[in-house]
Design an enzyme around this catalytic site. Sequence first.
Site, PDB file in Angstrom:
ATOM      1  N   GLU A  54       0.835  -1.204   0.000  1.00 56.33           N
ATOM      2  CA  GLU A  54       0.000   0.000   0.000  1.00 56.33           C
ATOM      3  C   GLU A  54       0.870   1.256   0.000  1.00 56.33           C
ATOM      4  O   GLU A  54       2.072   1.206   0.283  1.00 56.33           O
ATOM      5  CB  GLU A  54      -0.913   0.010   1.228  1.00 56.33           C
ATOM      6  CG  GLU A  54      -0.161   0.095   2.547  1.00 56.33           C
ATOM      7  CD  GLU A  54      -1.031   0.635   3.671  1.00 56.33           C
ATOM      8  OE1 GLU A  54      -1.455   1.801   3.548  1.00 56.33           O
ATOM      9  OE2 GLU A  54      -1.253  -0.098   4.647  1.00 56.33           O
ATOM     10  N   LYS A 188      -4.786  -2.508  13.816  1.00 55.29           N
ATOM     11  CA  LYS A 188      -4.097  -1.345  14.376  1.00 55.29           C
ATOM     12  C   LYS A 188      -4.424  -1.206  15.856  1.00 55.29           C
ATOM     13  O   LYS A 188      -5.557  -1.433  16.294  1.00 55.29           O
ATOM     14  CB  LYS A 188      -4.469  -0.088  13.601  1.00 55.29           C
ATOM     15  CG  LYS A 188      -3.927  -0.081  12.166  1.00 55.29           C
ATOM     16  CD  LYS A 188      -4.147   1.252  11.493  1.00 55.29           C
ATOM     17  CE  LYS A 188      -3.528   1.277  10.101  1.00 55.29           C
ATOM     18  NZ  LYS A 188      -4.287   0.552   9.103  1.00 55.29           N
TER      19      LYS A 188
END
Length: 703
Positions: A54, A188
């Site tokens: 990404e 996360k």
Amino acid sequence: MLKLKICIPTISKIFGFAGIVRKGVATGIRNALIKINPEVARALRSNYPVVALESAIITHGMPYPKNLQTVKEVEEIVTENQAMPATIAVIDGQIKIGLTESEIELLAQSSKLIKIARRDLSAAIAQKLSGGTTVSATMFLAYHTGINVFVTGGIGGVHYGGELSMDISADLEELGKIPIMVVCAGVKSILDIGRTLEYLETKGVTVMTYGDNYTFPGFFTPDSNVKSPYIISSAKEAALVLDASKRLEINSGLIVAVPIPKKMSTSGKLLNDAIQTALINSKAEGISGKSVTPYILRNLNLLTKGESLRANIALIKNNAKIGSRIASEYASIQTKKSLLSPTKKNYKAEDSQSSIGHPRPVVIGASVVDNFARANFGDKSEDTYAGKIRQFFGGVGRNIAECLARLGCYPFFVSVLGDDLQGKLLLDYCKEAGMDVTGIEILQHGFRTATYSALSNETEEILIAVGDMDINEQISSDLLKKHKEHLISAPIICIDGNISEDAINYVLSISAEYNVPVWFEPTTASKAPKILASKYWKTCSYASPNLSELLSMCEYRFKDFSAALPRRKHFSSIDDKINFVAKSIQLLQLPWQFVVVTLGADGVLLVKDCSKYDSSPKQSSAMITHFPAVSTHEGQVKIANVTGSGDSLAGGMIAGLLKGHDVDISVKIGLQCAFLTIQSFNSVSEYITPDYLSIKNGSSCSY
């Protein structure tokens, strides 16, 4: 092995970005919207492992210059682990799969970039915006480009209080409908891990932890105290799970959660305190939506005095290493399948009717019936000499296609035959050799199958030869247009010099438009210049001339060239041949990936463009490597036939490249195939098998 580096004037580069969205590879996205880096495209076509990365981590995840340094190091790690990195982004409304250094630097430094999730793609393209792709957008684009493994730092998830606010990352939705493997360090750290795993279960996403820890990782810490659904202990095990998911056609994603190594992890208490402080601050400042995560990550770095950033970089690098190994193992599984299934005896025409979605190498060239008569001039009865007559089936293109078929590469072969006995015999032989014959056209109206007849004396010296090759001119652009779908989806197209200039020009135009690599086998000195007659000649990628054919190419472009170089009769040593080839390449300025010059019993000279190793911007260099012919420890080899050895060399090299080997190993595979063929009375040895694609550096060859 002799290596020689020779400086020549700058060779123009032809491998810039080109829009290639392949049928069966990048489905559903129009060519104009996506540009795939040529190196990434070649890797995908040849089943070389590719890892998607990404770019939001560059644009919004880290400060400059740490972001630039990190992405370069991550791409290096992927390359070192035998995979191709493909960082994905949107630049000026153009989707990019695989970025150049300048594009990465643009993303790392610019402050006018947006964060692009799947929902933002349409607007970003329409308004010609630039930005970093998040997990959801990268997954979407990677899947539609044919990439199966995606590496990131961490995925989004359910935010604390998400059961009330419905603040749930789009990453989870994409994971529920895109069958791609995501390698990450977990969810996360600012998110609710337990609820995220519950949501992923609802979406049918397979979740695994890499290693021996039975808990799901906590991103900055190796343990979250939340039990993981599955444990896998190796990259091969992960690849097998991905393969099983693909075979079952489970259209949802897979997560491999890789715990951050303990020595690189962050103190749990320090991190939790910092997260709570950052969350409170974000609410106080009115931060919401997709701005929350970048805000908290920036604050975490400040609150932990840089410790969270150091851990973030460490876990991304670790993920890249594991993800690359998984991609490599998965590619190996797919290659083994392709080697086991396609080549078989009694090939049936209907076997080839499978979807073009599985790209196959294409070979275009002559099919010839060869007749060889060896006369014993000391034994004459009336007007007839005693001797031996042999018939076998050849043609340069046909030989290369047969070699590829025997190596399990499932080529689509385009050729022509006459509707006569010779044509029927040749067609039957091709079927017996395991070749797909559906691309061979049987011509009516008096066309004769190409035939070559030669007469030699007792020492095998050819005294006279006659070739009836007119039918090969019928391999034209009109014929090839019938097979355009095969051409544009091919990982490589091989053409021989027997086909018409019109056909060569058409193939090279396909190469120019769709970025398909082309291999040119000149066939004879008189036919070698055909490739240079096309206006698209620079788009050719590979060629395999002998010394006479190389000289003929030079004479075609420069009429006075022959006077400036030694003639073949003066080539008394390998050094003479190297010097001749060096001067020829210097003069021709071929912008091709490599040229392999065949030397008969002396092996081959491989000429590679090595400008990337040269620090001078005004000069590029070519490296010439000498590969001797294969020898044996048992002494002399009985040579039965040399006519198909060069074609077996080309077929073996092409198969090696398709397998994912580097060019040096591919040359050795080709030399081994040639070695087998010179001992066979057939044009291509019947003993060539897919096992020869497993050749290692130096194995089976005396170099």
